[in-house]
Write a protein that holds these residues in place. Structure first.
Motif, PDB file in Angstrom:
ATOM      1  N   HIS A 131       1.147  -1.276   0.095  1.00 45.44           N
ATOM      2  CA  HIS A 131       0.046  -0.301  -0.099  1.00 45.44           C
ATOM      3  C   HIS A 131       1.317   1.083   0.079  1.00 45.44           C
ATOM      4  CE1 HIS A 131      -3.775  -1.869   1.271  1.00 45.44           C
ATOM      5  NE2 HIS A 131      -2.621  -3.334   1.925  1.00 45.44           N
ATOM      6  N   GLY A 181      -2.122   5.850  -2.351  1.00 45.11           N
ATOM      7  CA  GLY A 181      -3.583   4.819  -1.838  1.00 45.11           C
ATOM      8  C   GLY A 181      -3.001   3.286  -3.120  1.00 45.11           C
ATOM      9  N   MET A 211      -2.134   0.842  -4.643  1.00 46.61           N
ATOM     10  CA  MET A 211      -1.350  -0.676  -4.221  1.00 46.61           C
ATOM     11  C   MET A 211      -0.642  -1.349  -5.528  1.00 46.61           C
ATOM     12  SD  MET A 211      -4.694  -2.209  -1.973  1.00 46.61           S
ATOM     13  CE  MET A 211      -5.822  -2.170  -3.450  1.00 46.61           C
ATOM     14  N   VAL A 239      -3.672   1.908   6.514  1.00 45.00           N
ATOM     15  CA  VAL A 239      -2.159   3.117   5.504  1.00 45.00           C
ATOM     16  C   VAL A 239      -1.808   3.900   6.495  1.00 45.00           C
ATOM     17  CG1 VAL A 239      -1.590   3.158   4.210  1.00 45.00           C
ATOM     18  CG2 VAL A 239      -3.041   1.517   3.651  1.00 45.00           C
TER      19      VAL A 239
END
Length: 195
Positions: A45, A49, A51, A129
């Motif tokens: 992560h 944002g 991934m 996160v």
């Protein structure tokens, strides 16, 4: 290494006597401490944002394919050295957010944070996160929600405020029977009705 979407084919090799050394945890980019990556299993992560998928080929060697380009990394203690010159440094475990949090306007709504998991009052679980040393974001229904801790208060980007609470019971927690049908029992736990 820039934070971008990654496409990885996974084929974990078999090593006799191999012991997996986890890279799970928070890592910041040396020279850019505000850029924090969270590695959870095979998912990275990243800031903003993004991934990416991680391919761990041995206990200390990593591979990531980023927009068609393959990057190799080597973990040495609490650092990952990437072949493009980037260095990631492990951050201490996230625990400053751990606890039970009551929504300021609806104190019966209690969320629980443990490590990188957030259980919302309605039971939905999402991943926290970290961002920097005092902030994080979660993704709910496809939207990012940012929070920053200030003492025992979480201030959310949308204006919501959560306060850390010691007890997780609400005034209505317990077993409740209906007057007209006492056998029909409902349980309220942490503000949620369980039937």
């Amino acid at each position: 290494m820039a934070a971008k979407f990654v496409n990885v084919q996974w084929d974990y090799p078999s090593f006799k006597g191999f012991q997996h050394q986890s890279c799970d945890g928070r890592w910041y980019h040396k020279g850019k401490p505000q850029a924090v990556e969270l590695i959870e299993g095979l998912i990275i992560h990243g800031p903003g944002g993004r991934m990416r998928l991680l391919k761990e080929v041995s206990g200390d060697r990593l591979t990531v394919i980023d927009q068609g380009k393959q990057f190799f990394g080597k973990r040495v203690h609490d650092q990952i050295f990437w072949d493009d010159g980037a260095v990631w440094v492990r951050l201490p475990p996230v625990n400053i957010f751990d606890g039970h949090w009551a929504h300021e306007l609806h104190p019966e709504m209690i969320a629980t944070i443990m490590g990188t998991k957030v259980q919302m009052a309605d039971g939905i679980v999402t991943t926290l996160v970290p961002q920097g040393v005092d902030g994080f974001y979660i993704i709910l229904n496809g939207a990012q929600h940012h929070a920053q801790i200030r003492g025992n208060v979480l201030c959310w980007g949308g204006g919501d405020v959560w306060t850390r609470v010691e007890r997780t019971r609400t005034a209505f927690d317990g077993r409740w029977g209906r007057k007209e049908n006492p056998e029909a029992v409902e349980v309220i736990h942490r503000g949620l009705i369980h039937r």
